[in-house]
Structure formats: structure tokens, C-alpha cells
Design an enzyme around this catalytic site. Structure first.
Site, PDB file in Angstrom:
ATOM      1  N   ASP A 160      -1.542  -0.823   5.903  1.00  0.00           N
ATOM      2  CA  ASP A 160      -1.827  -0.278   7.236  1.00  0.00           C
ATOM      3  C   ASP A 160      -3.319  -0.144   7.502  1.00  0.00           C
ATOM      4  O   ASP A 160      -3.725   0.589   8.411  1.00  0.00           O
ATOM      5  CB  ASP A 160      -1.163   1.095   7.397  1.00  0.00           C
ATOM      6  CG  ASP A 160      -1.859   2.175   6.582  1.00  0.00           C
ATOM      7  OD1 ASP A 160      -2.138   1.917   5.384  1.00  0.00           O
ATOM      8  OD2 ASP A 160      -2.134   3.266   7.116  1.00  0.00           O
TER       9      ASP A 160
ATOM     10  N   ASP B 159       0.866  -1.164   0.000  1.00  0.00           N
ATOM     11  CA  ASP B 159       0.000   0.000   0.000  1.00  0.00           C
ATOM     12  C   ASP B 159       0.913   1.228   0.000  1.00  0.00           C
ATOM     13  O   ASP B 159       2.107   1.132   0.300  1.00  0.00           O
ATOM     14  CB  ASP B 159      -0.883  -0.042   1.248  1.00  0.00           C
ATOM     15  CG  ASP B 159      -1.725   1.193   1.414  1.00  0.00           C
ATOM     16  OD1 ASP B 159      -2.387   1.600   0.446  1.00  0.00           O
ATOM     17  OD2 ASP B 159      -1.704   1.765   2.520  1.00  0.00           O
TER      18      ASP B 159
ATOM     19  N   ASP C  96      -0.110   5.112   1.015  1.00  0.00           N
ATOM     20  CA  ASP C  96      -0.315   6.040   2.132  1.00  0.00           C
ATOM     21  C   ASP C  96      -0.337   5.294   3.462  1.00  0.00           C
ATOM     22  O   ASP C  96      -1.140   4.377   3.654  1.00  0.00           O
ATOM     23  CB  ASP C  96      -1.643   6.790   1.956  1.00  0.00           C
ATOM     24  CG  ASP C  96      -1.694   7.593   0.670  1.00  0.00           C
ATOM     25  OD1 ASP C  96      -1.285   8.760   0.684  1.00  0.00           O
ATOM     26  OD2 ASP C  96      -2.142   7.035  -0.348  1.00  0.00           O
TER      27      ASP C  96
END
Length: 232
Positions: free
Chosen positions: A175, A17, A19
């Protein structure tokens, strides 16, 4: 949960991922939404409130700053204005998390590929990866590259196809709970990174294969695999 791996369990590619995983982009995302507030004569929303929502993009930022959902009147206007604000200043304070450059270097040195799968629209992803030093990614799949964003596995499967690696030989690192859901749906081993934004749900409850506290821990996991001794 976290334990040394046998060499046979090592991946051929690591997908990330963006961000909150590779890059700390929350400062610029938050600044873009607070421009909307100050333009309306409102006090900025505290960064501590905005940061945990950063992985949810416009939905998270506008929800935290204005208390609106995509179904509410006025949301769409704010979303489009937030996009413009962000595009005009998307890499002012955004940086790679500590340890990420070393992690990516180590992945390459170990003979593995790496790529990015994000829900961020390509309008932002494509310029941003170059601005913050991620231009060597083997592939970049944005939220609008395929018809379905995460938690659907389409983006992860497209990334594996572009890298020429079977999905089951890939790991996905993120996250957010939807990252783990997407990785599992794609048949990949999943890594939850608690150094990111993580949202309101504890990463330990996501069902990831590994829960790590820093990029360095991921590099250590990848480079500490136990290789069977040669038979005399």
C-alpha cells in the site's frame, strides 16, 4: 490495467506488506504516538491525520504528530518511547482487513505460497503476526532481517529464497509507493492496494502492474485466470 490473466501468468507465491495491506494496524500505531502527546500535556492528533502515515512507521507517526524528522533534535527520544508504547499495546484494535482471511485461504487452495515482507522491525512483527492470525505465513521477513529495508529489494529476494520460489514467479502486494519500487527492483509483478494507507501520493501513479480496491479483487484476479481448453 486490471484484466483477466492467462493461466501461464499466475504466480507461485504472493508476498505481502503487513501494515495497511494485510492488517489495519493504524489504530494501535496512532494510539502509541498520541500517548506521547498526552504525556506532554498536548491534545491527541486526530486519527484522520495519522492514518495515512501509518505505513511509514515511526517516521510517519512522529512526523504527523510532532512535525519532526529523523534529523531533528528530540526525534530519537520520541521514537524510542513510541516503540515502547506500541510494544505494550500492539494488537488492541489491530485487525485483518475485510476479505484478507478469504484471500489467504484461496491462495493456499490454489496451490500457491504466501509470505510477509515488511519494514516493521522483528521486535514487533514476530509477536504481531501470531496475535492477529497470520501465523500460517510461509515466511516472515522484517525490516531488520536483511541489511536493507524497502524500497531496496533485499527483503523480497530473501522471502523468495525462503519460499523456494524464483523472484520472477512471485507477486508483491503493498500500500506504499516503496512497495511497488521494491517489487519491481526484485523482478516481481506488483500490486498496489488502494484499501490501505497509501500516503500522500496517488497509487495510480506508482507504476504497479495492478491497482486493486479490495482483497477480494486480488482473489478474483488469481482465480479467474483463463485456462486454454483441452485439445480434442
Amino acid at each position: 490495467m486490471n484484466r483477466p490473466l492467462p493461466a501461464s501468468a499466475l504466480p507461485r507465491a504472493i508476498l505481502f506488506d503487513l501494515d495497511g495491506t494485510l492488517a489495519d494496524t493504524a489504530p494501535d500505531l496512532a494510539a502509541a504516538v498520541n500517548l506521547l502527546r498526552t504525556a506532554r500535556g498536548l491534545e491527541p492528533t486526530p486519527y484522520s491525520v495519522l492514518r495515512p502515515t501509518a505505513s511509514a512507521g515511526a517516521r510517519g507517526m512522529i512526523g504527523a504528530a510532532f512535525g519532526l524528522t529523523p534529523a531533528d533534535e528530540g526525534y530519537e527520544e520520541l521514537r524510542l518511547q513510541w516503540f515502547d508504547n506500541y510494544q505494550n499495546a500492539m494488537a488492541v484494535h489491530s485487525t485483518l482487513f475485510a476479505g484478507v482471511p478469504e484471500l489467504l485461504k484461496g491462495i493456499v487452495e490454489a496451490g500457491m505460497s504466501w509470505g510477509i515482507v515488511t519494514n516493521k522491525p522483528a521486535r514487533f512483527t514476530d509477536p504481531l503476526v501470531g496475535m492477529i492470525g497470520l501465523h500460517e505465513a510461509g515466511c516472515v521477513v522484517s525490516g531488520d532481517t536483511t541489511p536493507h529495508p524497502k524500497p531496496h529489494p533485499a527483503g523480497l529476494l530473501e522471502a523468495a529464497r525462503r519460499l523456494g520460489v524464483a523472484p520472477e514467479l512471485c507477486w508483491y502486494v503493498g500500500d506504499d509507493q516503496r512497495d511497488v519500487e521494491a517489487g519491481r527492483a526484485a523482478g516481481m509483478l506488483t500490486v498496489a492496494c488502494s484499501w490501505g494507507y497509501c500516503g500522500a501520493v496517488e497509487p495510480a501513479t506508482w507504476g504497479a502492474d495492478f491497482l486493486l480496491a479490495s482483497p477480494v479483487e486480488l482473489l478474483e484476479l488469481l482465480t479467474s485466470a483463463s485456462v486454454p481448453a483441452a485439445v480434442a
